[in-house]
Design an enzyme around this catalytic site. Structure first.
Site, mmCIF file in Angstrom:
data_model
loop_
_atom_site.group_PDB
_atom_site.id
_atom_site.type_symbol
_atom_site.label_atom_id
_atom_site.label_comp_id
_atom_site.label_asym_id
_atom_site.label_seq_id
_atom_site.Cartn_x
_atom_site.Cartn_y
_atom_site.Cartn_z
ATOM 1 N N CYS A 2 0.870 -1.173 0.000
ATOM 2 C CA CYS A 2 0.000 0.000 0.000
ATOM 3 C C CYS A 2 0.904 1.218 0.000
ATOM 4 C CB CYS A 2 -0.906 -0.005 1.234
ATOM 5 S SG CYS A 2 -1.953 1.467 1.363
ATOM 6 N N GLU A 105 -3.545 1.176 -6.311
ATOM 7 C CA GLU A 105 -2.546 0.250 -6.819
ATOM 8 C C GLU A 105 -2.421 0.473 -8.324
ATOM 9 O OE1 GLU A 105 -0.381 -1.299 -5.406
ATOM 10 O OE2 GLU A 105 -1.054 -1.767 -3.382
#
Length: 224
Positions: A2, A105
């Site tokens: 992340c 992402e």
């Protein structure tokens, strides 16, 4: 991993959600492009009280003499967080929660261009990332000190794996007390992927590839 996320909840809404007392120096919200090494809101618990407090995103182990003495530790793998020297004490003693609205992402196209995706909960509820924290300080003319944190990640769900093989550990409300150490020990089983179908994701504009980008338009869907 992340590496970027968004948080749109106002401070008072976060405080109410978690039953916490907010610090008066929390970062401004909404933020649609939260980047490593910046201050982020975190939830901690001590002596029976929860606090929303700012921390630097990027855990600095106590033996670092400067913040750049080693790798930038923005994530900690669930599989090894209890064993790695940089993380194991924090995993036992200093767990926290990072509130988020969603995270980003990237995939790549045939030409190698980075294509960003925004991922959030399918039910629209705020996210609560499992995290760990470490106090760090450096004495001297330019003294730097304060708490630093890393978000815990785990293997991605089948649907998420099409974008990235890792995902943050997302805690459900019933698990917050255990992760924060309020409900005893045994938090390891919480470090699991979310159930299939718990997340939804969509392509967003490549503007978010810049850490200087900001604004609500960063999370608006575009055609894949």
């Amino acid at each position: 991993m992340c590496g970027r996320f968004a948080i749109t909840l106002p401070d008072d809404a976060m405080a109410q959600l978690f039953g916490a007392l907010p610090s008066n120096d929390l970062p401004e919200v909404p933020r649609y492009n939260v980047c490593p090494t910046t201050q982020i809101a975190t939830l901690t618990s001590a002596e029976g009280a929860r606090r929303l407090r700012p921390m630097r995103w990027g855990l600095i182990p106590h033996w670092y003499k400067t913040p750049t003495d080693g790798p930038l530790l923005i994530n900690a793998r669930a599989e090894t967080v209890a064993e790695k020297p940089a993380f194991r004490a924090a995993c036992r003693e200093r767990r926290c929660i990072v509130p988020a609205s969603g995270f980003y992402e990237w995939t790549k196209d045939a030409e190698g261009n980075r294509l960003p995706w925004y991922i959030t909960r399918a039910d629209g509820a705020p996210m609560a990332f499992a995290a760990i924290w470490q106090e760090w300080s450096r004495e001297g003319e330019d003294k730097v000190d304060g708490p630093t944190c890393a978000i815990v990640t785990t293997a991605a769900t089948h649907e998420m794996a099409e974008i990235h093989h890792r995902t943050p550990v997302i805690l459900e409300p019933d698990d917050w007390a255990l992760w924060l150490g309020e409900a005893g020990k045994g938090a390891a089983p919480l470090m699991q992927p979310p159930p299939e179908g718990a997340l939804r994701m969509w392509r967003v504009d490549r503007a978010v590839n810049s850490n200087r980008a900001s604004g609500e338009s960063l999370i608006e869907p575009i055609a894949p």
